[in-house]
Design an enzyme around this catalytic site. Structure first.
Site, PDB file in Angstrom:
ATOM      1  N   THR A  11       0.843  -1.193   0.000  1.00  0.00           N
ATOM      2  CA  THR A  11       0.000   0.000   0.000  1.00  0.00           C
ATOM      3  C   THR A  11       0.885   1.252   0.000  1.00  0.00           C
ATOM      4  O   THR A  11       0.457   2.331   0.379  1.00  0.00           O
ATOM      5  CB  THR A  11      -0.971  -0.108   1.196  1.00  0.00           C
ATOM      6  OG1 THR A  11      -1.626  -1.379   1.088  1.00  0.00           O
ATOM      7  CG2 THR A  11      -2.040   0.954   1.210  1.00  0.00           C
ATOM      8  N   HIS A  12       2.143   1.080  -0.452  1.00  0.00           N
ATOM      9  CA  HIS A  12       3.135   2.147  -0.348  1.00  0.00           C
ATOM     10  C   HIS A  12       3.138   3.097  -1.537  1.00  0.00           C
ATOM     11  O   HIS A  12       4.192   3.436  -2.053  1.00  0.00           O
ATOM     12  CB  HIS A  12       4.516   1.526  -0.141  1.00  0.00           C
ATOM     13  CG  HIS A  12       4.556   0.550   1.002  1.00  0.00           C
ATOM     14  ND1 HIS A  12       5.556  -0.366   1.168  1.00  0.00           N
ATOM     15  CD2 HIS A  12       3.700   0.348   2.036  1.00  0.00           C
ATOM     16  CE1 HIS A  12       5.327  -1.093   2.260  1.00  0.00           C
ATOM     17  NE2 HIS A  12       4.199  -0.684   2.791  1.00  0.00           N
ATOM     18  N   ILE A  13       1.964   3.504  -1.982  1.00  0.00           N
ATOM     19  CA  ILE A  13       1.899   4.535  -3.016  1.00  0.00           C
ATOM     20  C   ILE A  13       2.285   5.866  -2.375  1.00  0.00           C
ATOM     21  O   ILE A  13       2.037   6.079  -1.181  1.00  0.00           O
ATOM     22  CB  ILE A  13       0.510   4.601  -3.672  1.00  0.00           C
ATOM     23  CG1 ILE A  13      -0.591   4.610  -2.624  1.00  0.00           C
ATOM     24  CG2 ILE A  13       0.307   3.419  -4.603  1.00  0.00           C
ATOM     25  CD1 ILE A  13      -1.974   4.692  -3.213  1.00  0.00           C
TER      26      ILE A  13
END
Lengths: 209, 591
Positions: free
Chosen positions: B517-519
């Site tokens: 989820t590391h956008i």
């Protein structure tokens, strides 16, 4: 269950569907679902199959959840064709997938063999499922490849390995087969040891297996 | 007509990690603070109590703790000339929902950043040359230094009760820790977690290969812990339900376990849930925020006036709010001008499943989100990029995060997906397989950006945020290089076979399979208003009483997990608001 003929797959040891009346699936759909599940996870020496585990019951009960209405997904149009990498781009809900998908498969099988899928011998059922999985059986109504991979097979696995409270994984048998302890969720004393875990599974209701 | 609430000093949009940190710090300074959270309230008891939450169907298969995409999502495309389509189902990334946000279902890997990453353009130019930077790569310095952030990294680790082993305390290198790490002022608050089988095998193998493994810093408590707010954590019991799940055990740091019990006692703080913010309001000059407008659970539009606005929602929503509120010039990929939506990045994740013989017990059902051994030999600029001719790097780890069969049982290549042969393979491999990964940086490119979608709208009638992103040559070559090292490690660990995903030249971003989820990026912090949305204090260049938190402030995608950086930046912003801004509200850096 499917009408029994001499060509039908042998009856399973303890069909979980005997005392369950489906709410969503019609008798014909129920026959398909039980027959397909019995091929996806067969009853064999390694343990009970999907039917014995109650997977058709799991899927039928899931049809009554918000997920089955597409309520967890963005379902506003326009619905455009896109590369597979962009994921699900159909307006069909899971309920519609099952309704249309089963109908399309049974029609294709009927046209080719004169029988519904559930009435075929297991080896022919396997051959049909493999062709569907590869996208070789087409329907105007939906992608049968997507129905197979993203719904029928995926939900079968969920039902087999999910907690028994959802209707599948009867007696935690799928967990026992692979050595999964269910919801024990407490491994501080065992985590640093690369050894077999000594206890059987526990379910959300606290039942031990 | 909108209902108008009584004005407050500070309105905070979103109530996950950054919202909780900012609320605590500003309420502590005596300000009247209101936080608006669009999801529901939630807490360990009753939401994540055992056994209810450790349910793979509810949490992993049906995404119980994640954003319900039916109300709002994003659209996706690979390039600026493509037509974007909606992210209809959860796949590649998992935004959270409700109080605590993604701080509930995260894993807990709690890293910092390397000093040179914060001044990447200067660093690459100095060590290599300006020509080393590919034409379409938009490198820039972040405006803040590691030394400035160090006390805030430390603060966040001590709030979280993070478990780890220092490798560099004030310049003194310590064997067993990460010898590549930048100096930290003191050791971690808690010692490392025990090593599960995957991590132990990884550490042994990389040591034999000549690397220096370290215990990955984990915000999963290894011992009982009480933080400076008086909040208590209990030791992690490796339950195996971490990512996707709320912690049953008060072990994983979250806003609920580490901040909220103390914050909720403050009379000058209030929280409103089911409050979906539509926009930040500005005065007639457009240079001053006057508050926000939100929709409540009953569908009423409500205006909340405030002297100061803090955007503390998840990455996507912060960027979307800036665009829908017309604050800052939107980025235009044709001209390269404009800033909001610029430098949108992700990370490159390579994942390899390892299959061992039947005497090697991995027991993948045990584990904790942050536990693992890692190496940093290929992180950042820890290796010479000159002959390799790409920029960036990442961390390679052997984590054992906990996995169950509904989440998917990895199987050797060539195994059928169903039938008796599949069943045999599941039985043979479930207890004897593990996973190693390389998580890599993702640079910023001219053609990767965020803007508003022209077609699709959310349940409130606002345009969806549109992502334009694909893997670029520099990052694919980095991935091939480190991917090779990953496979070497897999062999050295004694795997009899491997399967998995290495991103290579020609691999497109696949939005279906979960990676992380590391956008990040889209409202970059920086030194130049022409290339950044925020100054080094996370203050809007255009609207000085607006502060923006979250990974959206990153100038490029770092290789480490972003939460440590996101939390430290929130403490950094709060510190400067308290020490400087409140005394003289206005721009903290001249434009």
């Amino acid at each position: 269950m499917a009408a029994s003929t001499s060509e039908v797959a042998p009856p399973t040891a303890t069909p979980a569907s005997n005392d369950y009346a489906p709410s969503f699936f019609t008798p014909a759909e129920w026959a398909f679902l039980n027959a397909a599940c019995a091929r996806l996870i067969p009853n064999d020496d390694n343990g009970p199959g999907a039917v014995e585990l109650g997977v058709p019951q799991f899927i039928d009960r899931q049809m009554g959840t918000p997920w089955a209405e597409g309520a967890l997904w963005y379902m506003q149009g326009p619905f455009l064709e896109a590369k597979a990498e962009f994921g699900y781009q159909s307006a069909l809900t899971p309920k519609q997938q099952y309704r249309l998908g089963i109908k399309a498969i049974d029609e294709a099988v009927q046209a080719a063999t004169g029988k519904p899928f559930a009435a075929l011998p297991p080896t022919e059922q396997d051959a049909w499922l493999k062709r569907i999985e590869k996208g070789e059986v087409k329907s105007d109504a939906l992608s049968l490849k997507s129905f197979f991979g993203s719904f029928l097979l995926k939900n079968t696995m969920e039902g087999a390995f999910g907690d028994p409270l959802y209707g599948g994984n009867k007696d935690m048998a799928a967990w026992k087969m692979i050595g999964h302890p269910g919801v024990r969720a407490d491994y501080l004393e065992f985590v640093a040891e690369a050894k077999p875990y000594p206890y059987g599974p526990v379910s959300l209701h606290g039942k031990r297996g | 007509m909108a209902v108008v609430n009584k004005p407050v000093d500070v309105v905070i949009v979103g109530f996950g990690w950054t919202g909780a940190i900012m609320a605590m710090e500003l309420a502590d300074a005596g300000l009247q603070v209101v936080a608006l959270e669009r999801g529901d309230d939630a807490n360990t008891e009753p939401n994540w109590a055992y056994p209810k939450v450790v349910d793979e169907i509810a949490q992993s298969a049906r995404n119980g703790l994640l954003q319900n995409l039916s109300k709002t999502t994003v659209t996706l495309r690979h390039g600026k000339d493509d037509t974007a389509v909606p992210y209809r189902q959860i796949g590649s990334f998992k935004p959270g929902q409700g109080v605590g946000g993604a701080g509930i279902h995260w894993s807990g890997v709690h890293s910092r950043v390397m000093p040179e990453e914060l001044r990447l353009k200067s660093h690459v130019t100095e060590r290599y040359s300006a020509k080393f930077i590919p034409k379409d790569m938009q490198l820039q310095d972040w405006g803040v230094s590691y030394d400035e952030l160090e006390p805030h990294f430390d603060r966040f680790e001590y709030v979280c009760g993070t478990s780890g082993q220092a490798g560099n305390i004030q310049g003194r290198k310590i064997e067993g820790g990460n010898v590549f790490e930048a100096p930290r002022s003191r050791d971690f608050p808690l010692p490392p977690l025990a090593d599960p089988p995957t991590s132990a095998l990884f550490a042994k193998a990389v040591r034999e290969l000549g690397y220096k493994p370290y215990a990955l810093p984990a915000a999963n408590a290894s011992r009982p812990y009480v933080n400076s707010y008086g909040c208590q954590l209990g030791p992690c019991n490796f339950c195996g339900f971490c990512s996707d799940y709320g912690c049953i055990n008060y072990s994983k740091a979250s806003p609920q376990t580490t901040i909220l019990p103390a914050l909720y006692r403050k009379p000058n703080f209030s929280l409103r849930t089911n409050a979906h913010v539509l926009k930040v309001n500005t005065d007639s000059t457009g240079k001053k925020a006057t508050g926000v407008t939100y929709v409540d659970a009953a569908g009423r539009e409500i205006e909340q006036p405030a002297s100061m606005v803090v955007l503390a929602a998840f990455h996507l929503h912060n960027v979307r709010l800036m665009l829908s509120s017309n604050i800052g010039k939107p980025y235009d990929p044709e001209t390269g001008e404009g800033v909001v939506g610029r430098n949108f990045c992700y990370q490159v994740l390579n994942s390899v499943n390892l299959f061992f013989d039947k005497n090697t017990y991995i027991n993948q059902f045990m584990g904790a989100g942050g536990v693992g051994q890692a190496i940093d030999e290929f992180y950042g600029d820890n290796f010479d990029h000159g002959p390799l001719n790409f920029i960036g790097g990442g961390v390679i780890w052997g984590r054992q995060t906990g996995n169950g069969p509904v989440r998917g049982i990895p199987l050797p290549q060539g195994t059928p997906g169903w039938g008796s042969a599949w069943k045999q393979a599941v039985k043979d491999n479930y207890l004897h397989s593990g996973r190693i990964e390389a998580q890599l940086s993702n640079m910023a490119y001219r053609g990767c950006f965020l803007d508003l979608d022209p077609t699709y709208k959310d349940a409130y009638g606002s345009p969806l945020l549109r992502m334009t992103l694909n893997w670029q040559d520099n990052d694919q070559r980095l991935s091939e290089y480190v991917g090779g090292k990953l496979q070497d490690i897999g062999h050295a660990m004694g795997a009899k076979s491997m399967s998995g995903r290495i991103i290579k030249r020609g691999t497109d971003w696949d939005t279906r399979a979960y990676q992380s989820t590391h956008i990040n990026g889209g409202t970059a912090m920086g030194t130049d208003p022409k290339t950044s949305v925020l100054n080094k204090y996370l203050q809007s260049w255009d609207v000085p009483n607006l502060f923006v938190l979250g990974a959206n402030v990153f100038a490029h995608g770092i290789g480490y997990n972003p939460t440590g950086m996101v939390g430290a930046l929130a403490f950094w912003a709060a510190h400067n608001i308290r020490s400087t801004y409140l005394k003289n509200p206005g721009p903290m850096v001249a434009k």
